[in-house]
Design an enzyme around this catalytic site. Structure first.
Site, PDB file in Angstrom:
ATOM      1  CB  SER A  28       1.765 -26.011  49.104  1.00 22.97           C
ATOM      2  OG  SER A  28       2.396 -26.170  47.846  1.00 22.97           O
ATOM      3  CG  HIS A  59       1.647 -28.047  42.365  1.00 22.38           C
ATOM      4  ND1 HIS A  59       1.000 -26.985  41.756  1.00 22.38           N
ATOM      5  CD2 HIS A  59       2.134 -27.572  43.541  1.00 22.38           C
ATOM      6  CE1 HIS A  59       1.112 -25.915  42.515  1.00 22.38           C
ATOM      7  NE2 HIS A  59       1.786 -26.234  43.604  1.00 22.38           N
ATOM      8  N   GLY A  77      11.335 -18.174  55.001  1.00 23.85           N
ATOM      9  CA  GLY A  77      10.580 -19.366  55.352  1.00 23.85           C
ATOM     10  C   GLY A  77      11.479 -20.556  55.603  1.00 23.85           C
TER      11      GLY A  77
END
Length: 308
Positions: free
Chosen positions: A91, A105, A258
Site C-alpha cells: 500500500s 494512492h 496493526g
C-alpha cells in the site's frame, strides 16, 4: 494457490516503486524499517520525507496473520467470522510538495481466511486513485487511459465496473464530494481463479508507475504561490477526513492491532482546516470542485457506446 509467488511479487513491486520515485525526487531516499507484529507476521515500511519533489511518501509491505477475523473484514461476509486470517499487500501514498502535482494512492493485496479441515477462502483486492489540488484534463485522461489499459486484457466491462467502484468508494458523504478523480478499485475478487486474479493484481500493480510518473514529471517543477500552497493544505484535510473516518484499510489495520505508524503513514505531513471556506467563483480552485471532483467519463466511453 501460490501465496509465496504473491509475496515475492509484492516485495519486488515495493522495491521497484521506491527506486523509481527516488530517481524522480533526486534529493531524498526512502528510509527502511522492518517490523514484527506480536500476533504474527510483520512487514517493511519505507518512508521518504522532505524530498525535493515528494514532501512525504510511504510504500508499505505487510504480511500479517491473526487468530480471528476483524469486524471490518466480516462486515460483508459474516460466514467467515471465527476463521483465522492471513493478509499480505503493498500500500502506498505519495504527497508531492508542489500544489500542482496530485497525491496518489495505490494498493494490491491478497487475503486468506483459514479454518482447520477446510479449504482456505481467498480473494484479492486493490486499485489506484488520484487526488489533484488543481485540475488538469490531460492528467486525468492519462490516469484513466492507463487504468483502462491495465483492465483491458481481463474483459470489456472490467474498467467501467472498477472505475464506478472507485468513484463510489472514495466519496466523503459528510462533505458530499469525491476525494479525487478516481481510478480503479476492486475487492473480494476470486471468481477468475487464482492464476487470472494474480495476473490482474500484477497488471494493476505494474500500472501504477505508468499512470503516475508522467503526471509527476509534468507537474513537479511548475511554479506555485503561497496561496496555492495553502489551498493544497486545505484540500489535504479532506484526505485526512476520509482516511480516518471511512477507509476500510485503516479500520482493518487498527482493529487487528496493526502497527500504527505503518497504518497512518498515508496521512500528509502538513494539513489545515478553515471554517466555512469556499473558493471564489471562476477561480482555478473552484474549477477543481465543479469540473474535476465529480464522477466523469474521462475517456468518452459512454458517449461512444451511445453512438453505436
Amino acid at each position: 494457490m501460490d501465496a509465496t509467488a504473491v509475496e515475492s511479487y509484492l516485495t519486488g513491486l515495493q522495491s521497484k516503486i521506491c527506486s523509481t520515485l527516488e530517481s524522480i525526487d533526486g534529493g531524498a531516499t526512502f528510509a527502511t524499517e522492518s517490523w514484527d507484529r506480536p500476533e504474527g507476521g510483520g512487514g517493511v515500511s519505507r518512508v521518504l520525507a522532505e524530498g525535493d519533489v515528494i514532501e512525504k511518501g510511504g510504500v508499505n509491505f505487510s504480511h500479517v496473520v491473526g487468530a480471528g477475523m476483524p469486524a471490518s473484514a466480516t462486515q460483508h461476509r459474516p460466514e467467515l467470522a471465527g476463521r483465522s486470517f492471513r493478509a499480505m499487500g503493498v500500500s502506498l501514498v505519495i504527497h508531492p510538495r508542489n500544489p500542482h502535482a496530485p497525491t496518489s494512492h495505490a494498493n494490491v493485496r491478497l487475503f486468506m481466511a483459514e479454518k482447520p479441515g477446510e479449504e482456505p477462502v481467498w480473494w484479492m483486492g486493490g486499485g489506484f486513485d488520484l487526488t489533484p489540488y488543481y485540475g488538469y484534463e490531460e492528467d486525468a485522461v492519462h490516469w484513466h487511459q492507463t487504468a483502462k489499459a491495465a483492465c483491458d486484457p481481463f474483459g470489456e466491462d472490467t474498467y467501467p465496473r472498477l472505475k464506478k467502484w472507485c468513484d463510489d468508494y472514495f466519496y466523503l458523504p459528510h462533505r458530499k464530494e469525491p476525494r479525487g478523480v478516481g481510478g480503479l478499485l476492486y475487492d473480494d475478487l476470486n471468481e477468475w481463479g487464482f492464476d487470472q486474479t494474480f495476473a490482474f493484481m500484477r497488471s494493476v500493480g505494474d500500472g501504477f508507475l505508468s499512470a503516475y510518473v508522467p503526471i509527476l514529471e509534468r507537474r513537479k517543477d511548475a511554479p506555485w504561490t503561497e496561496a496555492q500552497r495553502q489551498w493544497q493544505l486545505y484540500r489535504r484535510g479532506r484526505y485526512v477526513e476520509f482516511n480516518l473516518v471511512h477507509d476500510r484499510g485503516t479500520l482493518f489495520g487498527l482493529q487487528t492491532n496493526g502497527r500504527t505508524e505503518a497504518i497512518l503513514m498515508s496521512l500528509p505531513p502538513l494539513v489545515r482546516w478553515e471554517y466555512g471556506y469556499s473558493p471564489d467563483d471562476g477561480s482555478p480552485e473552484a474549477t477543481l470542485m465543479t469540473d474535476f471532483l465529480r464522477p466523469r467519463d474521462w475517456l468518452g466511453l459512454e458517449t461512444a457506446a451511445d453512438s453505436r
